[in-house]
Design an enzyme around this catalytic site. Structure first.
Site, PDB file in Angstrom:
ATOM      1  N   ALA A   1      -0.109   8.612  -0.661  1.00  0.00           N
ATOM      2  CA  ALA A   1       0.288   7.728  -1.765  1.00  0.00           C
ATOM      3  C   ALA A   1       0.889   8.474  -2.954  1.00  0.00           C
ATOM      4  O   ALA A   1       2.014   8.188  -3.389  1.00  0.00           O
ATOM      5  CB  ALA A   1      -0.919   6.902  -2.213  1.00  0.00           C
ATOM      6  N   ALA A   2       0.165   9.453  -3.486  1.00  0.00           N
ATOM      7  CA  ALA A   2       0.637  10.122  -4.697  1.00  0.00           C
ATOM      8  C   ALA A   2       1.883  10.956  -4.412  1.00  0.00           C
ATOM      9  O   ALA A   2       2.882  10.890  -5.143  1.00  0.00           O
ATOM     10  CB  ALA A   2      -0.473  11.001  -5.275  1.00  0.00           C
TER      11      ALA A   2
ATOM     12  N   ARG B   1      15.148   9.195  -6.686  1.00  0.00           N
ATOM     13  CA  ARG B   1      16.000   8.187  -7.306  1.00  0.00           C
ATOM     14  C   ARG B   1      16.487   8.614  -8.688  1.00  0.00           C
ATOM     15  O   ARG B   1      17.612   8.340  -9.077  1.00  0.00           O
ATOM     16  CB  ARG B   1      15.233   6.854  -7.458  1.00  0.00           C
ATOM     17  CG  ARG B   1      15.091   6.064  -6.176  1.00  0.00           C
ATOM     18  CD  ARG B   1      14.661   4.624  -6.448  1.00  0.00           C
ATOM     19  NE  ARG B   1      13.381   4.545  -7.155  1.00  0.00           N
ATOM     20  CZ  ARG B   1      12.198   4.625  -6.558  1.00  0.00           C
ATOM     21  NH1 ARG B   1      12.111   4.789  -5.254  1.00  0.00           N
ATOM     22  NH2 ARG B   1      11.086   4.540  -7.268  1.00  0.00           N
TER      23      ARG B   1
ATOM     24  N   CYS C   1      -7.265   2.413   2.766  1.00  0.00           N
ATOM     25  CA  CYS C   1      -8.081   1.235   2.471  1.00  0.00           C
ATOM     26  C   CYS C   1      -8.005   0.190   3.574  1.00  0.00           C
ATOM     27  O   CYS C   1      -8.810  -0.740   3.600  1.00  0.00           O
ATOM     28  CB  CYS C   1      -7.629   0.593   1.170  1.00  0.00           C
ATOM     29  SG  CYS C   1      -7.709   1.729  -0.208  1.00  0.00           S
TER      30      CYS C   1
ATOM     31  N   ARG D   1      15.392   8.507   2.648  1.00  0.00           N
ATOM     32  CA  ARG D   1      15.367   8.541   1.185  1.00  0.00           C
ATOM     33  C   ARG D   1      15.867   9.879   0.638  1.00  0.00           C
ATOM     34  O   ARG D   1      15.897  10.082  -0.571  1.00  0.00           O
ATOM     35  CB  ARG D   1      13.934   8.308   0.672  1.00  0.00           C
ATOM     36  CG  ARG D   1      13.459   6.899   0.869  1.00  0.00           C
ATOM     37  CD  ARG D   1      12.117   6.663   0.192  1.00  0.00           C
ATOM     38  NE  ARG D   1      11.672   5.291   0.427  1.00  0.00           N
ATOM     39  CZ  ARG D   1      10.573   4.764  -0.089  1.00  0.00           C
ATOM     40  NH1 ARG D   1       9.796   5.502  -0.876  1.00  0.00           N
ATOM     41  NH2 ARG D   1      10.231   3.522   0.161  1.00  0.00           N
TER      42      ARG D   1
ATOM     43  N   VAL E   1       0.091  24.071   2.700  1.00  0.00           N
ATOM     44  CA  VAL E   1       0.176  25.006   1.574  1.00  0.00           C
ATOM     45  C   VAL E   1      -1.209  25.595   1.379  1.00  0.00           C
ATOM     46  O   VAL E   1      -2.165  24.871   1.086  1.00  0.00           O
ATOM     47  CB  VAL E   1       0.672  24.284   0.297  1.00  0.00           C
ATOM     48  CG1 VAL E   1       0.576  25.222  -0.906  1.00  0.00           C
ATOM     49  CG2 VAL E   1       2.103  23.803   0.490  1.00  0.00           C
TER      50      VAL E   1
ATOM     51  N   TRP F   1     -14.906 -23.833 -19.173  1.00  0.00           N
ATOM     52  CA  TRP F   1     -15.333 -22.497 -19.579  1.00  0.00           C
ATOM     53  C   TRP F   1     -15.389 -21.643 -18.316  1.00  0.00           C
ATOM     54  O   TRP F   1     -16.310 -21.754 -17.518  1.00  0.00           O
ATOM     55  CB  TRP F   1     -16.698 -22.529 -20.255  1.00  0.00           C
ATOM     56  CG  TRP F   1     -16.731 -23.287 -21.547  1.00  0.00           C
ATOM     57  CD1 TRP F   1     -17.119 -24.583 -21.724  1.00  0.00           C
ATOM     58  CD2 TRP F   1     -16.357 -22.805 -22.855  1.00  0.00           C
ATOM     59  NE1 TRP F   1     -17.005 -24.932 -23.048  1.00  0.00           N
ATOM     60  CE2 TRP F   1     -16.559 -23.869 -23.773  1.00  0.00           C
ATOM     61  CE3 TRP F   1     -15.886 -21.581 -23.337  1.00  0.00           C
ATOM     62  CZ2 TRP F   1     -16.291 -23.737 -25.137  1.00  0.00           C
ATOM     63  CZ3 TRP F   1     -15.629 -21.456 -24.700  1.00  0.00           C
ATOM     64  CH2 TRP F   1     -15.823 -22.527 -25.583  1.00  0.00           C
TER      65      TRP F   1
END
Lengths: 475, 475
Positions: free
Chosen positions: A12-13, A23, A44, A71, A81, A459
């Protein structure tokens, strides 16, 4: 600036950062090193794959290697690494084929994620015992649970999958009874998943309530929800041993022995930071890599994001480690922009999390635990109310428990939880927004939330909780 | 302070005020004058009663006269306040029995509500034609829709009901085709209700989209939802006449004649302010009674709350008239506390509203209309996105349309809407909270909203919309 933006880790990151950077800075080079074969998978989603709600493992991938390639991102799978030299601005890379080389970077993003810990239990070498922290484990669990002659190998339809392990597990006799060791949110999801697959499931949890970070009010309701569906919940029951020679045979917990023929151990995760050993980088909570509000580590031109990094907590303003998917995506994207020349804050976290157990939905945000609130310098006042999710006369109205915590001196909202069966979890977003806006509990009570009989009473349960809490703050 | 707190009107605002005042000032007198027989009924529930989702009319009452009595409130039904003398601090009361008397007040709350307007159409004397703004109308509609031999008189099980009118309507032949005149939220709810009762329903709306205050994106989806269930939606179709002698026979709209044997006209409502005629009170938008942030009118010791009063809009800071249930309850309660000696702001409104059309849920908040935003001094930028309600791989993910409006100069969030079939409406509360906290669109993009595959994708539809809008703000 001829040296590339080097990203370590293709989930993800890492891929959010690389994509945003590509981009924003189309003329500069970006290289992503991923030590494994998998990229961009929805961690998840694994419990829902195991449950059978998701047909194909490939459904859990948000990007294929080809799409990453299209991309314009230079993705190198099977490249680990192993070391970073922040002075020379170089990383050392080892390939799956055994090669080793160095690569210079202009900027570096460490997005190495985290790994599951098994506590004192070694599940390796014990058939039927698993940890769930990668897609290979999910595929193996799914195969193990199936009857040997009913397993559909097309379920694990991704080339990266460890097919030998899947086939070995698929060939074993299907389990009838399973233990889930650890009642955090993944534990609850796996318990539901295995129960949906027809197993007799036991959940073992060290402390007094499942989902400890969600607080007691949520724990109670989720335990009831699991038990109503036949799951046995053992709280205050630290597991002492997984018993078995080649295959799991039983769980020993709290002096009892419970026979099982499957166990999934999920007692915690730890950030992956080995590649920075020796660099002198600053660590934060959970031994994660400490970063500032732009995701910068203490090392020059080195960023970190996702499950290996800290994030600033909206309530305390201090670094916190709450590894979750949105945090990773958002921080990666912001760092991609920053490195491309558009400085972008990664955003605070509020510790917002949601989980379901069958039809019961639960969510939490901020600081719920009074001890944690005191440690952060607050004088917490906490209140839990039960209120209807819809107008009482409208069919489907369900009891919704809302817990709010505020600071006695300032009235500031510190945290909250919601649990129920009718649109309960999504209501946490209202509290997350209020917390990030530094609202007080009286301000929350005056919020103009939507009222419509099919969705909310006049409420809303959140307003009822704020009203009751404010009565306590005044007192 | 020996003169009582006098409340005019025994619905949401009036009874909230009286109840709060009674608790906070137990030694002081409170009198509630109500001109009719009904008290404390859920106006918003009437369409669901007509639909048959609610079994008994009494289910829609939140308080019975006996319960009001038990609270120590002096409730006088059949007592109409016809005049106020703010200098002498006296009201003139006329009873249903024809008596007339004056009563002194220490403080006065005008909570007289609003009445339905029928535009140019007089529905009186035309069988099968109704307006829906009170429980007697709801009971009559419910009876008219039923087959004469299948009507269950126990549905209208409240002593206050106009039983003659119910029996007359129950005895008429059941309609097969209905027109709903006016496509606001009550119109949409009534269309669903009559369709659920088996009628062939036509909705006529003056402008280009139903639910005008919800914006075009919501209007489109709601029209599709109605038409998918067989409701005929006529937009840009102002109704010219209700045709019929004793019983409704047809609707003339936009040059066409559509035969119907029922019509429900709901083209708007107007505040009830006659009792203040001649006092020189300040009016606000919609000719409602203008009040300040504590619900005070321009007349000394006279408060107003609910559908007859203005409220301050959170975005513009100016008085606004958006009569809704929560606003009435909240303002009444605050005024009850203020009059009892604990000054309490009534709270801003954000114009938050939600509605459903069969399985489609929609909600809106703030300023959506670009012209209205410009009139308030903003330079609005608007964006609508379609995003998934859950992770794409999770069953039940549904297309959710989010519209956001922000000010170009400051980035401040001005308004928003959400429409979809999966937990869509309740998501508006996140935007309402952000608007009341004066958040900017970039701040909304960085919110730590809950991510869990069954409830929300990594990037919640609200975050996706903020991201796209921010791209437009940057451009």
């Amino acid at each position: 600036m001829s040296d590339p933006f080097v990203v370590v880790g293709a989930d993800a990151a890492g891929l959010s950062a690389a994509s945003k950077f590509r981009r924003e800075a189309p003329d500069r080079e970006v290289v992503v090193f991923e030590k494994g074969r998998w990229i961009s998978y929805a961690y998840c989603g694994m419990p829902y794959f195991i449950a059978g709600y998701v047909d194909r493992m490939s459904d859990l991938l948000s990007l294929s290697p080809d799409e990453v390639d299209e991309r314009g991102i230079d993705l190198r799978r099977g490249h680990e690494v192993v070391a970073v030299d922040p002075d020379a601005k170089r990383v050392t890379v080892e390939t799956a084929a055994g090669d080793r080389f160095e690569r210079a970077y202009g900027d570096l993003l460490v997005a190495t994620g985290a790994h599951a810990t098994t506590g004192p239990f070694d599940v390796r070498g014990l058939d039927g015992a698993f940890t769930l922290h990668d897609m290979d484990a999910a595929a193996a669990i799914d195969a193990y649970v199936a009857e040997p002659d009913a397993y559909d190998p097309d379920r694990a339809d991704v080339s990266a999958v460890d097919r030998d392990r899947v086939e070995r597990n698929a060939a074993m006799p299907a389990p009838e009874t399973a233990a889930v060791v650890g009642g955090g949110y993944v534990g609850v999801e796996v318990a539901e998943a295995l129960s949906e697959r027809g197993l007799d499931v036991h959940v073992f949890h060290r402390s007094g309530h499942l989902l400890s970070p969600f607080g007691e009010a949520v724990g109670n309701r989720v335990e009831e929800a699991l038990e109503a569906e036949g799951v046995s919940v053992h709280t205050d029951a630290p597991v002492e041993a997984l018993v078995g020679d080649d295959r799991i045979e039983a769980i020993e917990a709290d002096g009892d022995r419970v026979p099982v023929d499957m166990a999934v151990v999920g007692v915690g995760i730890r950030p992956n930071t080995d590649l920075l050993d020796g660099t002198g980088f600053d660590r934060g909570p959970g031994d994660a890599i400490r970063v500032d509000d732009h995701g910068r580590t203490s090392l020059s031109d080195v960023y970190a994001a996702g499950d290996c990094a800290t994030a600033r907590h909206a309530v305390t303003g201090a670094p916190d480690w709450t590894p979750l998917g949105l945090t990773a995506n958002r921080a990666g994207r912001a760092i991609g922009a920053t490195v491309a020349g558009d400085p972008t804050p990664v955003g605070d976290i509020a510790g917002t999390a949601a989980v379901k157990a069958f039809d019961t939905e639960a969510a939490r945000v901020g600081i719920l635990d009074p001890d944690a609130a005191e440690a952060a310098g607050f004088d917490p006042v906490r209140e839990t109310v039960t209120a209807g999710s819809r107008s009482g006369y409208y069919p489907g109205a369900a009891e919704t428990d809302v817990t709010l915590v505020a600071d006695r001196d300032t009235g500031r909202l510190l945290g909250g939880s919601v649990v129920g069966t009718d649109r309960a979890a999504i209501r946490i977003d209202t509290l997350a927004t209020a917390i990030e806006a530094d609202m007080t509990a009286p301000e929350v009570e005056r919020l103009d939330l939507a009222y419509a009989p099919p969705f909310s009473p006049v409420w809303d349960p959140i307003l009822v909780a704020a009203k009751v809490l404010n009565g306590k703050l005044d007192g």
